[in-house]
Design a protein around this motif. Structure first.
Motif, PDB file in Angstrom:
ATOM      1  N   GLN A  26     -16.124   3.511  -5.420  1.00  0.00           N
ATOM      2  CA  GLN A  26     -15.155   3.852  -6.465  1.00  0.00           C
ATOM      3  C   GLN A  26     -15.344   3.054  -7.749  1.00  0.00           C
ATOM      4  N   VAL A  27     -16.260   2.076  -7.747  1.00  0.00           N
ATOM      5  CA  VAL A  27     -16.411   1.236  -8.931  1.00  0.00           C
ATOM      6  C   VAL A  27     -17.216   1.951 -10.005  1.00  0.00           C
ATOM      7  N   GLY A  28     -17.052   1.497 -11.230  1.00  0.00           N
ATOM      8  CA  GLY A  28     -17.807   2.031 -12.350  1.00  0.00           C
ATOM      9  C   GLY A  28     -17.166   3.257 -12.969  1.00  0.00           C
ATOM     10  N   ALA A  29     -17.724   3.646 -14.114  1.00  0.00           N
ATOM     11  CA  ALA A  29     -17.218   4.820 -14.831  1.00  0.00           C
ATOM     12  C   ALA A  29     -17.355   6.066 -13.963  1.00  0.00           C
ATOM     13  N   GLN A  30     -16.296   6.818 -13.876  1.00  0.00           N
ATOM     14  CA  GLN A  30     -16.305   8.057 -13.092  1.00  0.00           C
ATOM     15  C   GLN A  30     -16.658   9.269 -13.945  1.00  0.00           C
ATOM     16  N   THR A  31     -16.556   9.130 -15.252  1.00  0.00           N
ATOM     17  CA  THR A  31     -16.959  10.205 -16.178  1.00  0.00           C
ATOM     18  C   THR A  31     -17.702   9.582 -17.347  1.00  0.00           C
ATOM     19  N   ILE A  32     -18.518  10.383 -18.028  1.00  0.00           N
ATOM     20  CA  ILE A  32     -19.173   9.969 -19.268  1.00  0.00           C
ATOM     21  C   ILE A  32     -18.980  11.076 -20.291  1.00  0.00           C
ATOM     22  N   PRO A  33     -19.060  10.748 -21.579  1.00  0.00           N
ATOM     23  CA  PRO A  33     -18.925  11.806 -22.586  1.00  0.00           C
ATOM     24  C   PRO A  33     -20.030  12.857 -22.419  1.00  0.00           C
ATOM     25  N   THR A  34     -19.650  14.108 -22.478  1.00  0.00           N
ATOM     26  CA  THR A  34     -20.624  15.195 -22.313  1.00  0.00           C
ATOM     27  C   THR A  34     -20.883  15.963 -23.609  1.00  0.00           C
ATOM     28  N   GLN A  35     -20.106  15.693 -24.635  1.00  0.00           N
ATOM     29  CA  GLN A  35     -20.279  16.405 -25.894  1.00  0.00           C
ATOM     30  C   GLN A  35     -21.617  16.015 -26.535  1.00  0.00           C
ATOM     31  N   LYS A  36     -22.383  17.005 -27.003  1.00  0.00           N
ATOM     32  CA  LYS A  36     -23.745  16.768 -27.476  1.00  0.00           C
ATOM     33  C   LYS A  36     -23.911  16.860 -28.993  1.00  0.00           C
ATOM     34  N   THR A  37     -22.874  17.263 -29.702  1.00  0.00           N
ATOM     35  CA  THR A  37     -22.996  17.378 -31.152  1.00  0.00           C
ATOM     36  C   THR A  37     -23.348  16.032 -31.760  1.00  0.00           C
ATOM     37  N   VAL A  38     -24.379  16.032 -32.624  1.00  0.00           N
ATOM     38  CA  VAL A  38     -24.870  14.787 -33.205  1.00  0.00           C
ATOM     39  C   VAL A  38     -24.235  14.555 -34.570  1.00  0.00           C
ATOM     40  N   PHE A  39     -23.757  13.345 -34.769  1.00  0.00           N
ATOM     41  CA  PHE A  39     -23.187  12.925 -36.050  1.00  0.00           C
ATOM     42  C   PHE A  39     -24.043  11.782 -36.565  1.00  0.00           C
ATOM     43  N   LYS A  40     -24.773  12.037 -37.641  1.00  0.00           N
ATOM     44  CA  LYS A  40     -25.722  11.063 -38.174  1.00  0.00           C
ATOM     45  C   LYS A  40     -25.030  10.145 -39.172  1.00  0.00           C
ATOM     46  N   THR A  41     -25.170   8.849 -38.965  1.00  0.00           N
ATOM     47  CA  THR A  41     -24.503   7.906 -39.865  1.00  0.00           C
ATOM     48  C   THR A  41     -25.018   8.010 -41.292  1.00  0.00           C
ATOM     49  N   GLU A  42     -26.283   8.416 -41.482  1.00  0.00           N
ATOM     50  CA  GLU A  42     -26.805   8.552 -42.846  1.00  0.00           C
ATOM     51  C   GLU A  42     -26.094   9.661 -43.617  1.00  0.00           C
ATOM     52  N   ASP A  43     -25.543  10.641 -42.875  1.00  0.00           N
ATOM     53  CA  ASP A  43     -24.789  11.713 -43.540  1.00  0.00           C
ATOM     54  C   ASP A  43     -23.448  11.232 -44.068  1.00  0.00           C
ATOM     55  N   TYR A  44     -23.036  10.056 -43.651  1.00  0.00           N
ATOM     56  CA  TYR A  44     -21.755   9.506 -44.073  1.00  0.00           C
ATOM     57  C   TYR A  44     -21.935   8.249 -44.930  1.00  0.00           C
ATOM     58  N   GLY A  45     -23.183   8.039 -45.389  1.00  0.00           N
ATOM     59  CA  GLY A  45     -23.416   6.988 -46.369  1.00  0.00           C
ATOM     60  C   GLY A  45     -24.122   5.752 -45.880  1.00  0.00           C
ATOM     61  N   ALA A  46     -24.463   5.659 -44.600  1.00  0.00           N
ATOM     62  CA  ALA A  46     -25.156   4.476 -44.096  1.00  0.00           C
ATOM     63  C   ALA A  46     -26.605   4.486 -44.571  1.00  0.00           C
ATOM     64  N   VAL A  47     -27.126   3.323 -44.952  1.00  0.00           N
ATOM     65  CA  VAL A  47     -28.482   3.259 -45.511  1.00  0.00           C
ATOM     66  C   VAL A  47     -29.456   2.466 -44.639  1.00  0.00           C
ATOM     67  N   GLY A  48     -28.973   1.526 -43.854  1.00  0.00           N
ATOM     68  CA  GLY A  48     -29.844   0.815 -42.931  1.00  0.00           C
ATOM     69  C   GLY A  48     -30.854  -0.094 -43.595  1.00  0.00           C
ATOM     70  N   ASP A  49     -30.442  -0.775 -44.676  1.00  0.00           N
ATOM     71  CA  ASP A  49     -31.374  -1.649 -45.395  1.00  0.00           C
ATOM     72  C   ASP A  49     -31.260  -3.122 -45.001  1.00  0.00           C
ATOM     73  N   GLY A  50     -30.365  -3.433 -44.052  1.00  0.00           N
ATOM     74  CA  GLY A  50     -30.207  -4.807 -43.610  1.00  0.00           C
ATOM     75  C   GLY A  50     -29.459  -5.698 -44.576  1.00  0.00           C
ATOM     76  N   LYS A  51     -28.929  -5.140 -45.662  1.00  0.00           N
ATOM     77  CA  LYS A  51     -28.230  -5.919 -46.678  1.00  0.00           C
ATOM     78  C   LYS A  51     -26.836  -5.370 -46.963  1.00  0.00           C
ATOM     79  N   THR A  52     -26.733  -4.059 -47.070  1.00  0.00           N
ATOM     80  CA  THR A  52     -25.474  -3.411 -47.425  1.00  0.00           C
ATOM     81  C   THR A  52     -24.485  -3.495 -46.267  1.00  0.00           C
ATOM     82  N   LEU A  53     -23.239  -3.818 -46.563  1.00  0.00           N
ATOM     83  CA  LEU A  53     -22.205  -3.808 -45.525  1.00  0.00           C
ATOM     84  C   LEU A  53     -21.858  -2.349 -45.215  1.00  0.00           C
ATOM     85  N   GLU A  54     -22.102  -1.926 -43.995  1.00  0.00           N
ATOM     86  CA  GLU A  54     -22.042  -0.504 -43.619  1.00  0.00           C
ATOM     87  C   GLU A  54     -20.817  -0.148 -42.778  1.00  0.00           C
ATOM     88  N   THR A  55     -19.861  -1.033 -42.674  1.00  0.00           N
ATOM     89  CA  THR A  55     -18.738  -0.803 -41.770  1.00  0.00           C
ATOM     90  C   THR A  55     -18.043   0.527 -42.050  1.00  0.00           C
TER      91      THR A  55
END
Length: 467
Positions: A26-55
């Motif tokens: 009975q231990v451990g997660a009994q369910t996991i998310p099954t939804q497959k739609t992908v949400f890309k952080t770059e579409d919401y303004g994330a740049v991934g340059d190691g400098k910009t605060l992306e919160t």
């Protein structure tokens, strides 16, 4: 001449865990998310340059994903500086290889929340990644979460130096606020899988007031760039039905740790940690391979730890509490464990680290004007007998240890004996044998301790215990 101690007592009952323990499946997660739609952080303004605060950009992606009923939040390769992130129901946060989250080094980027830290409920900064009051959430992938905790280590050591001068060692860990890396709180069916976590500012993975959580294949490396104080690996805190497996931890405190509240506040909350499986894991540096405590107030019970390895940890199997903690640690099964180069393979104490464990207000302070968490720490446990912890029915089997410093150090109290410990198929090679104090009714089968200094295992104030 090396002195070889052996004891062979044939027992009618097995010292290993009954097969099967009825709750293990009975231990451990009994369910996991099954939804497959992908949400890309770059579409919401994330740049991934190691400098910009992306919160804001990353959180906006998570919120959009949750608003659509769930899905997968992804990142293109890069480094993303961020403060606290809050995951939501049916969301999978996927960190692919080449993706690195970098924790902000400004405490202002971690908003304070109501939580529990080291056994006391109080206001404390949110973690870098938070799963709070949620169900069906996953954090997966081969990417890295680097909390960049060195700045918080430095602030702690500076504050501790000043606090120790004032007789305040007992409160510095609570006053010096440092963010955890991952917090799972009051949540269920949560999966953490595959990610690498580095340089935690404080505890790395904190599973608090939660149930049915799986931590699988985590790699934790907290000693990069120094040795951070209290950088525990995985802390299971007043939580139930937890599975930890295939993890590899190198930290500077307890690697796998079970907790259940501290002193008056922990007794007030009174929530146990129970039904926990930890298996197929390894530890490098750290205070303990597997630790029970020191926060034991709500009790810790029904634990199966199997197929564990340690090389170089300070302690192997560790049970620790204090005379103000209370609670009971019981029905623990520790099986098929190997250790090399550890300090003490088995250490048991009910009076751990007194300068930290006991709260005394120095002169010059007025209690009425103190912060709430100071008052909680100073609140006396009454009657005092409620603060006495109990350890019983601890079963250790198939333990192999080489190159230890001391074979065993186990000390109960006159008013709380170490009861019904069972050791089977134990082989320990150590510099000195160690001792057992205030114990009762131990069962030993095929136990061998080899002491290089020819010392015997010291037995004091005990009955039914002999080597």
């Amino acid at each position: 001449m090396i002195l070889f101690f052996s004891l062979l007592i044939l027992l009618s009952n097995s010292l290993t865990a009954p097969e099967p323990l009825p709750w293990v499946k009975q231990v451990g997660a009994q369910t996991i998310p099954t939804q497959k739609t992908v949400f890309k952080t770059e579409d919401y303004g994330a740049v991934g340059d190691g400098k910009t605060l992306e919160t804001k950009a990353i959180q906006a992606t998570i919120d959009a994903c949750a608003a659509k009923g769930g899905g997968v939040v992804t990142f293109k390769s890069g480094q993303y500086v961020t403060g606290s992130l809050f995951l939501k129901m049916n969301v999978t946060l996927r960190l692919d290889k080449g993706v690195e989250l970098l924790g902000s080094q400004s405490l202002a980027d971690y908003p304070e929340i109501d939580t529990r830290v080291a056994g006391i409920e109080m206001r404390w900064p949110a973690a870098l990644i938070n799963v709070i009051d949620q169900t069906n959430v996953a954090i997966v992938g081969e990417g890295t979460v680097n909390a960049q905790g060195r700045v918080f280590w430095d602030s702690y050591w500076a504050m501790r130096k000043e606090y120790e001068k004032k007789g305040l060692r007992w409160i510095v860990d609570y006053d010096c606020k440092r963010p955890r890396t991952v917090l799972v709180s009051n949540s269920s069916n949560i999966t953490l899988k595959g990610i690498t976590l580095q340089q935690a500012g404080f505890w790395t993975v904190h599973i608090l007031y939660s149930n049915h959580v799986t931590a699988d294949g985590l790699i934790i490396r907290n000693n990069i760039g120094g040795h951070g104080p209290s950088t525990d690996g995985v802390d299971i805190d007043s939580s139930t039905y937890i599975l930890v497996q295939n993890c590899d931890i190198d930290c500077n405190d307890d690697n796998f740790c079970l907790k259940a509240g501290r002193d008056w506040d922990g007794l007030r909350v009174n929530r146990p940690t129970e039904y926990v499986v930890i298996r197929d894991c390894i530890s490098g540096a750290g205070g303990g391979l597997i630790t029970f405590g020191s926060e034991t107030s709500g009790s810790i019970r029904h634990v199966l730890a199997r197929n564990l390895k340690a090389k170089g940890t300070g302690v192997g199997i560790r049970l620790k509490s204090a005379m103000t903690r209370g609670g009971t640690v019981e029905d623990i099964y520790l099986e098929r464990i190997s250790m090399d180069g550890v300090g003490v393979p088995v250490e048991v104490t009910m009076n751990w680290n007194p300068s930290y464990s006991y709260s005394t207000l120095p002169e010059g302070y007025t209690e009425a004007t103190l912060p709430p968490h100071w008052k909680a720490m100073l609140h006396k446990v009454e009657p005092a007998s409620k603060g006495i912890p109990h350890f019983r029915r601890i079963n250790i089997s198939d333990l192999t240890v080489t190159d230890a410093k001391r074979g065993i150090m186990a000390a109960g109290l006159a008013e709380s004996l170490l009861e019904n410990f069972a050791l089977k198929n134990v082989s320990i090679s150590a510099a000195t044998a160690g001792e057992i104090n205030y114990a009762q009714s131990w069962k030993l089968e095929n136990v061998h301790i080899t002491a290089k200094d020819s010392s015997p295992v010291g037995i004091k104030n005990s009955s039914g215990v002999s080597f």
